[in-house]
Design a protein around this motif. Structure first.
Motif, PDB file in Angstrom:
ATOM      1  N   TRP A  14      35.307  28.694  35.850  1.00  0.00           N
ATOM      2  CA  TRP A  14      33.989  28.110  35.577  1.00  0.00           C
ATOM      3  C   TRP A  14      33.027  28.374  36.740  1.00  0.00           C
ATOM      4  N   GLY A  15      33.542  28.250  37.950  1.00  0.00           N
ATOM      5  CA  GLY A  15      32.702  28.523  39.120  1.00  0.00           C
ATOM      6  C   GLY A  15      32.163  29.948  39.074  1.00  0.00           C
ATOM      7  N   THR A  34      40.240  30.240  48.378  1.00  0.00           N
ATOM      8  CA  THR A  34      40.775  31.599  48.471  1.00  0.00           C
ATOM      9  C   THR A  34      39.612  32.582  48.493  1.00  0.00           C
ATOM     10  N   ALA A  56      32.538  23.152  41.250  1.00  0.00           N
ATOM     11  CA  ALA A  56      33.445  23.406  40.114  1.00  0.00           C
ATOM     12  C   ALA A  56      34.894  23.436  40.596  1.00  0.00           C
ATOM     13  N   GLN A  61      41.197  16.912  42.350  1.00  0.00           N
ATOM     14  CA  GLN A  61      41.094  17.334  43.761  1.00  0.00           C
ATOM     15  C   GLN A  61      39.788  16.858  44.412  1.00  0.00           C
ATOM     16  N   PHE A 113      32.469  27.696  27.181  1.00  0.00           N
ATOM     17  CA  PHE A 113      33.646  28.411  27.686  1.00  0.00           C
ATOM     18  C   PHE A 113      33.191  29.402  28.756  1.00  0.00           C
ATOM     19  N   GLU A 251      45.821  28.070  35.339  1.00  0.00           N
ATOM     20  CA  GLU A 251      44.483  27.493  35.544  1.00  0.00           C
ATOM     21  C   GLU A 251      44.589  26.008  35.217  1.00  0.00           C
ATOM     22  N   GLU A 254      42.576  20.055  32.365  1.00  0.00           N
ATOM     23  CA  GLU A 254      42.242  18.699  32.825  1.00  0.00           C
ATOM     24  C   GLU A 254      42.780  17.598  31.911  1.00  0.00           C
TER      25      GLU A 254
HETATM   26  N1  LIG Z   1      36.721  27.193  32.367  1.00  0.00           N
HETATM   27  C1  LIG Z   1      35.819  26.646  31.565  1.00  0.00           C
HETATM   28  O1  LIG Z   1      35.489  27.206  30.508  1.00  0.00           O
HETATM   29  C2  LIG Z   1      35.172  25.354  31.948  1.00  0.00           C
HETATM   30  C3  LIG Z   1      35.697  24.527  32.925  1.00  0.00           C
HETATM   31  N2  LIG Z   1      35.108  23.333  33.202  1.00  0.00           N
HETATM   32  C4  LIG Z   1      35.662  22.452  34.218  1.00  0.00           C
HETATM   33  O2  LIG Z   1      35.471  23.017  35.507  1.00  0.00           O
HETATM   34  C5  LIG Z   1      36.523  22.602  36.393  1.00  0.00           C
HETATM   35  C6  LIG Z   1      37.128  23.823  37.037  1.00  0.00           C
HETATM   36  O3  LIG Z   1      37.659  24.613  35.998  1.00  0.00           O
HETATM   37  P1  LIG Z   1      37.990  26.152  36.159  1.00  0.00           P
HETATM   38  O4  LIG Z   1      37.101  26.801  37.135  1.00  0.00           O
HETATM   39  O5  LIG Z   1      38.029  26.716  34.812  1.00  0.00           O
HETATM   40  O6  LIG Z   1      39.472  26.052  36.771  1.00  0.00           O
HETATM   41  P2  LIG Z   1      40.350  27.165  37.505  1.00  0.00           P
HETATM   42  O7  LIG Z   1      41.739  26.674  37.452  1.00  0.00           O
HETATM   43  O8  LIG Z   1      40.019  28.507  36.987  1.00  0.00           O
HETATM   44  O9  LIG Z   1      39.804  27.119  39.024  1.00  0.00           O
HETATM   45  C7  LIG Z   1      39.869  25.977  39.818  1.00  0.00           C
HETATM   46  C8  LIG Z   1      39.105  26.202  41.102  1.00  0.00           C
HETATM   47  O10 LIG Z   1      39.213  25.038  41.920  1.00  0.00           O
HETATM   48  C9  LIG Z   1      39.605  25.403  43.242  1.00  0.00           C
HETATM   49  N3  LIG Z   1      40.516  24.376  43.763  1.00  0.00           N
HETATM   50  C10 LIG Z   1      41.689  23.967  43.247  1.00  0.00           C
HETATM   51  N4  LIG Z   1      42.217  23.001  44.017  1.00  0.00           N
HETATM   52  C11 LIG Z   1      41.353  22.810  45.051  1.00  0.00           C
HETATM   53  C12 LIG Z   1      41.338  21.966  46.180  1.00  0.00           C
HETATM   54  N5  LIG Z   1      42.333  21.103  46.422  1.00  0.00           N
HETATM   55  N6  LIG Z   1      40.288  22.050  47.032  1.00  0.00           N
HETATM   56  C13 LIG Z   1      39.295  22.916  46.809  1.00  0.00           C
HETATM   57  N7  LIG Z   1      39.246  23.753  45.741  1.00  0.00           N
HETATM   58  C14 LIG Z   1      40.275  23.690  44.886  1.00  0.00           C
HETATM   59  C15 LIG Z   1      40.340  26.718  43.117  1.00  0.00           C
HETATM   60  O11 LIG Z   1      40.120  27.386  44.328  1.00  0.00           O
HETATM   61  P3  LIG Z   1      40.857  28.731  44.800  1.00  0.00           P
HETATM   62  O12 LIG Z   1      41.152  29.523  43.553  1.00  0.00           O
HETATM   63  O13 LIG Z   1      39.875  29.390  45.675  1.00  0.00           O
HETATM   64  O14 LIG Z   1      42.097  28.305  45.501  1.00  0.00           O
HETATM   65  C16 LIG Z   1      39.584  27.364  41.948  1.00  0.00           C
HETATM   66  O15 LIG Z   1      38.457  28.003  42.440  1.00  0.00           O
HETATM   67  C17 LIG Z   1      37.497  21.795  35.531  1.00  0.00           C
HETATM   68  O16 LIG Z   1      37.220  20.432  35.706  1.00  0.00           O
HETATM   69  C18 LIG Z   1      37.174  22.227  34.116  1.00  0.00           C
HETATM   70  O17 LIG Z   1      37.464  21.226  33.157  1.00  0.00           O
HETATM   71  C19 LIG Z   1      33.992  22.924  32.554  1.00  0.00           C
HETATM   72  C20 LIG Z   1      33.415  23.711  31.598  1.00  0.00           C
HETATM   73  C21 LIG Z   1      33.958  24.986  31.230  1.00  0.00           C
END
Ligand SMILES: NC(=O)C1=CN([C@@H]2O[C@H](COP(=O)(O)OP(=O)(O)OC[C@H]3O[C@@H](n4cnc5c(N)ncnc54)[C@H](OP(=O)(O)O)[C@@H]3O)[C@@H](O)[C@H]2O)C=CC1
Ligand SMILES: O=C(CO)COP(=O)(O)O
Length: 298
Positions: A14-15, A34, A56, A61, A113, A251, A254
């Motif tokens: 999402w980010g 990362t 995001a 966390q 999405f 991934e 939630e």
């Molecule tokens: N994917 C989607 O379509 C959508 C997602 N969302 C919401 O967005 C949020 C993130 O989802 P999504 O990006 O898809 O998830 P991912 O699993 O793809 O990514 C999670 C991200 O969070 C980071 N992260 C995980 N743990 C930590 C921590 N302890 N401290 C700091 N950073 C952390 C990871 O960092 P790194 O990889 O750098 O380690 C990674 O960048 C969720 O709440 C989801 O419900 C909302 C709308 C749409």
């Protein structure tokens, strides 16, 4: 602080999609734990010095991240995560408000999405904040392919975004058990009523549930294999263990932890939430066939 600058924190699915979208009209930084080879990837301190932040990272966390890494310097923040903290039952706005003034906070909701946003496909989302000025400032950053709406129902948006993930797991289970279209749509419709009942207990506005944040995101997530939560449900129906499913997913889904949060909240507040209860029980080892019998009976 660099005035007018924008950064995304968390380079997961999402980010990265939000970074792509927000880079269409202006420069947008991105940072994550990362390091990644993405344009304008930067270190955390540079990102935190931007005026506008979009965060995001997974719901569970957030508290630790805010405690250990965040320093409030007047930034304006959009929260992109969807979930409820399992250890406390707190909604994300409640957690953020412990660290940041309410007027600096907004929350993204609605059907979106990441896999489609990153291709530039059209969608509509809601930016929820008690401060309309914050919406007006963030709205300008979104590209033409994303239509943004404003709402001040922060709690409603938070509950919809979190609850629909649990219902998407239920819908995935229904699909994985081959129960047919009638069953799946009955589940989704009753799920919407259940989510509304839960939300009304916490003061959410009823209109939110029939709009993009509620029905919109629920219909999307509970009817597509693009949803990680829906795929968790498919796996559970196929007798995979939760560990196996989550490992394969790689991934965040939630709905899993949010099921535990809802389970504590509905007990504490005595709210009738039969579908969420069954998802929780299945995650705790109940056979989905027994859950089906119980849902049809009660
Ligand atoms: N994917 C989607 O379509 C959508 C997602 N969302 C919401 O967005 C949020 C993130 O989802 P999504 O990006 O898809 O998830 P991912 O699993 O793809 O990514 C999670 C991200 O969070 C980071 N992260 C995980 N743990 C930590 C921590 N302890 N401290 C700091 N950073 C952390 C990871 O960092 P790194 O990889 O750098 O380690 C990674 O960048 C969720 O709440 C989801 O419900 C909302 C709308 C749409
Ligand atoms: O919230 C989402 C779309 O709006 C993404 O759902 P999943 O996390 O289930 O993939």
């Amino acid at each position: 602080m660099k005035e007018g600058s924008v950064a995304v924190i968390g380079a997961g699915k999402w980010g990265q999609a939000l970074h792509y979208a927000l880079s269409q009209k202006q420069e947008c930084y991105i940072t994550s734990r990362t390091k990644r080879d993405i344009k304008n990837f930067t270190d955390l301190q540079t990102a935190l010095s931007c005026e506008y932040l979009v965060i995001a990272i997974p719901a569970q966390q957030i508290r630790t991240w805010l405690s250990n890494h965040f320093e409030f310097k007047g930034q304006k923040i959009l929260v992109a995560s969807k979930g409820i903290e399992a250890t406390t039952g707190k909604f994300l706005n409640e957690i953020y408000e412990e660290f940041i003034p309410t007027q600096n906070l907004g929350f993204i909701s609605g059907p979106s999405f990441a896999a489609e946003v990153i291709k530039g496909l059209p969608c509509a989302i809601v930016l929820n904040s008690l401060n309309k000025q914050l919406f007006l400032e963030f709205e300008k950053f979104f590209p033409n392919f994303i239509k943004t709406y404003y709402s001040d129902d922060v709690i409603g948006a938070e509950i919809c975004g979190a609850y629909k993930n649990v219902l998407a797991i239920a819908s995935g289970i229904c699909e994985g058990m081959d129960l047919g279209n009638n069953a799946r749509v009955s589940l989704i419709s009753r799920g919407l009523v259940e989510m509304q009942r839960f939300g009304s207990h916490f003061g959410a506005k009823m209109d939110t549930f029939i709009g993009l944040s509620g029905a919109g995101d629920l219909f999307l997530t509970a009817s597509s294999e693009l949803s990680r939560n829906f795929r968790v449900g498919l796996g559970l129906a196929n007798n995979k263990t939760l560990d196996e499913i989550l490992k394969q997913l790689g991934e965040v889904a939630e709905g899993v932890k949010t099921s535990y949060a809802i389970n504590s909240l509905n007990k504490k507040h005595n709210i009738y939430t039969p579908i969420a209860n069954e998802v929780y029980s299945i995650l705790e080892g109940k056979n989905p066939k027994d859950s089906l019998k119980d849902l049809l009976k009660n």
